[in-house]
Write an enzyme that holds these catalytic residues in place. Sequence first.
Site, short mmCIF file in Angstrom:
data_model
loop_
_atom_site.label_atom_id
_atom_site.label_comp_id
_atom_site.label_asym_id
_atom_site.label_seq_id
_atom_site.Cartn_x
_atom_site.Cartn_y
_atom_site.Cartn_z
N GLY A 126 0.84 -1.20 0.00
CA GLY A 126 0.00 0.00 0.00
C GLY A 126 0.87 1.24 0.00
N GLY A 127 0.32 2.32 0.55
CA GLY A 127 1.05 3.58 0.59
C GLY A 127 2.34 3.50 1.39
N GLY B 5 25.56 13.01 -28.53
CA GLY B 5 25.10 13.70 -27.33
C GLY B 5 25.59 13.00 -26.07
N ALA B 6 25.80 11.69 -26.18
CA ALA B 6 26.25 10.94 -25.01
C ALA B 6 27.63 11.40 -24.56
CB ALA B 6 26.24 9.44 -25.32
C1 HXC Z 1 -3.58 -4.73 12.28
C2 HXC Z 1 -2.52 -6.60 11.53
C3 HXC Z 1 -2.32 -6.01 10.25
C4 HXC Z 1 -2.80 -4.69 10.05
C5 HXC Z 1 -1.45 -7.96 10.20
N1 HXC Z 1 -1.96 -7.82 11.43
N2 HXC Z 1 -1.66 -6.88 9.46
N3 HXC Z 1 -3.12 -5.97 12.51
N4 HXC Z 1 -3.40 -4.09 11.08
N5 HXC Z 1 -2.63 -4.07 8.90
C6 HXC Z 1 -1.90 -8.76 12.53
C7 HXC Z 1 -2.74 -9.99 12.32
O1 HXC Z 1 -4.04 -9.75 12.77
C8 HXC Z 1 -2.00 -11.00 13.15
O2 HXC Z 1 -2.35 -10.78 14.51
C9 HXC Z 1 -0.57 -10.60 13.01
O3 HXC Z 1 -0.57 -9.24 12.60
C10 HXC Z 1 0.18 -11.41 11.97
O4 HXC Z 1 -0.58 -11.43 10.80
P1 HXC Z 1 -0.82 -12.78 9.99
O5 HXC Z 1 -1.87 -12.51 8.99
O6 HXC Z 1 -1.05 -13.91 10.93
O7 HXC Z 1 0.59 -12.98 9.33
P2 HXC Z 1 0.95 -13.52 7.88
O8 HXC Z 1 0.18 -14.76 7.58
O9 HXC Z 1 2.43 -13.60 7.85
O10 HXC Z 1 0.46 -12.38 6.87
C11 HXC Z 1 1.00 -11.13 6.92
C12 HXC Z 1 0.21 -10.18 6.03
C13 HXC Z 1 -1.30 -10.21 6.44
C14 HXC Z 1 0.36 -10.61 4.58
C15 HXC Z 1 0.83 -8.79 6.20
O11 HXC Z 1 -1.39 -10.08 7.85
C16 HXC Z 1 -2.08 -9.14 5.79
O12 HXC Z 1 -2.45 -9.24 4.62
N6 HXC Z 1 -2.35 -8.09 6.56
C17 HXC Z 1 -3.15 -6.98 6.10
C18 HXC Z 1 -2.40 -6.13 5.14
C19 HXC Z 1 -3.17 -4.91 4.74
O13 HXC Z 1 -4.17 -5.02 4.01
N7 HXC Z 1 -2.77 -3.81 5.31
C20 HXC Z 1 -3.41 -2.53 5.04
C21 HXC Z 1 -2.83 -2.10 3.70
S1 HXC Z 1 -3.34 -0.52 3.27
P3 HXC Z 1 -2.21 -11.92 15.62
O14 HXC Z 1 -2.85 -11.32 16.82
O15 HXC Z 1 -2.92 -13.12 15.08
O16 HXC Z 1 -0.76 -12.15 15.81
C22 HXC Z 1 -2.15 0.43 3.88
C23 HXC Z 1 -2.36 1.85 3.54
C24 HXC Z 1 -1.14 2.64 3.89
O17 HXC Z 1 -1.25 0.04 4.49
C25 HXC Z 1 -1.33 3.96 3.24
C26 HXC Z 1 -0.24 4.90 3.57
C27 HXC Z 1 -0.43 6.19 2.87
#
Ligand code: HXC
Length: 509
Positions: free
Chosen positions: A165-166, A399-400
């Site tokens: 993401g961002g 030019g290079a």
């Molecule tokens: C809160 C989160 C989290 C998140 C993971 N966790 N991502 N908690 N916010 N974004 C937590 C899970 O609930 C889990 O908690 C622990 O972290 C580990 O995650 P798992 O899924 O068990 O790990 P894994 O299988 O290794 O997968 C990792 C992952 C997946 C691929 C990152 O967790 C995932 O897809 N997370 C969401 C990603 C996402 O969509 N993020 C938002 C993107 S948008 P427990 O308690 O079970 O340990 C964004 C916008 C930013 O970021 C913009 C900036 C301008």
Amino acid sequence: MKELKDKIALSHLGGGQKRIDKQHAKGKLTARERVQLLLDDDSFEEIGGLVTHRTKDFGMEDQKFYGDGVVTGYGTIAQRLVYIFAQDFTVFGGSLSETHAEKICKVMDLAIKAGAPIIGLNDSGGARIQEGVRSLGGYADIFYRNVQASGVVPQISAIMGPCAGGAVYSPAMTDYTIMVEGSSYMFVTGPNVVKTVTNEEVTAEDLGGASAHSTKSGVTHLTAQNDLDCILKIKRLLSYLPQNCEEKTIDLPFEFGNEIREELETILPDTSNKPYDMKDVIAGIVDLDSFFEIHENYADNIIVGYARLGGKSIGIIANQPFSLAGVLDVESSKKAARFVRTCDCFNVPMLVLVDVPGFLPGTDQEWQGIILNGAKLLYAFSEATVPRISVITRKAYGGAYDVMNSKHIGADFNFAWPQAEIAVMGAKGASEIIFKKEISEAKDKTAKLKEKEDEYAALFANPYSAADRGFIDEIIEPKATRRKLIKAFSAIQNKVVIRPARKHGNIPL
Ligand code: HXC
């Protein structure tokens, strides 16, 4: 004291032993292990180890972990002060909450004030989903500081897990990104969104793994085999950079000897259209084993990287005849321009090794904007105020020739090897244009073309015309190159350039 010690012990456990074991099982180190390996022994001082998040929604009040998913502080690497943040995947997947962002901003602010590099070890599931816009605000606070720190202190981002993401825009705005192979990825939208929007099926690794970003997109400058390798590469990279834009790089001890390198005499092939490996030339010039290549597998028709010459840190930009004959194209121009600007903002003198047949022709290049992208490199060299030296080993056409750190755009010393060819274009192409009529009227057109080609080559396929004008300061024997360069860099090391006042230049983007 007991209360304090218990709290600190708890904070060191992050999200708990189970999650630490899970992290290890993936072949990854924890945030604290990474920090310990990166910094000198006992040098780490933590800041904000007892911070917790402020979210009450979704039952989060009962789920608090000291540190809130990021370890922050300062310490030393090879006795040099650095500020650091390391995201802790064991706490909510290293996701970024409002307080997590505040901790990162705090060390960034301190680093800017103190004039010390900032190193970010990223391993995060992105925005803390439970916090909504507060998390997005936190990201923007970091992005803003990345820009304020840009060109002030070196910023290095290691991607040691997810970065999606961002969130990817913080590393993208730092000076260097290094990705761990197999366990890290970066993308603006993941495979699921890609499938929904474009119907493309792609794995996370293919979409945004270390391999994709080191070969296809150029998003990452370096890759590492594992966490340890990543940490060693960060240390090495930092050794070539100064603490901040006001300081010079650190010299290693060096004693000047005879510095003649006979092996450079035999690198060029006998004819000028045969390739050779410019990395052999680099190895023949720089201090033993000191070359550290950046963007090794991306746009490899140009080579960029750091090295030491007579103990001093230098940046090298070199055409690579082994790949596409060393031609300048869109990707190689962008790659080199970025490196030139990075060297310039951190006072790293530049050595440019030139063997370039010109810019790559074709619709593909024109439509991708070779004009604007080539201009980036031209602009970057022209604005650079660090010591700059060029050596034309063979071709410098069209030019290079101008773009590759020519005298005209501010290079301090321009050397050429005796085999150098410095001209508007190759003898054949030139003869076909300027002697078109004479050739078309000749009985034996092929013989006439050959005659004119030889005439043109005798006049221009050498370095003497350029030396005659002073565009080349000296034609040097290849074996004397290292010696000449050590002396020339030393003679120009205190260079000062005063530019006219302006807000900032407007590099073609
Ligand atoms: C809160 C989160 C989290 C998140 C993971 N966790 N991502 N908690 N916010 N974004 C937590 C899970 O609930 C889990 O908690 C622990 O972290 C580990 O995650 P798992 O899924 O068990 O790990 P894994 O299988 O290794 O997968 C990792 C992952 C997946 C691929 C990152 O967790 C995932 O897809 N997370 C969401 C990603 C996402 O969509 N993020 C938002 C993107 S948008 P427990 O308690 O079970 O340990 C964004 C916008 C930013 O970021 C913009 C900036 C301008």
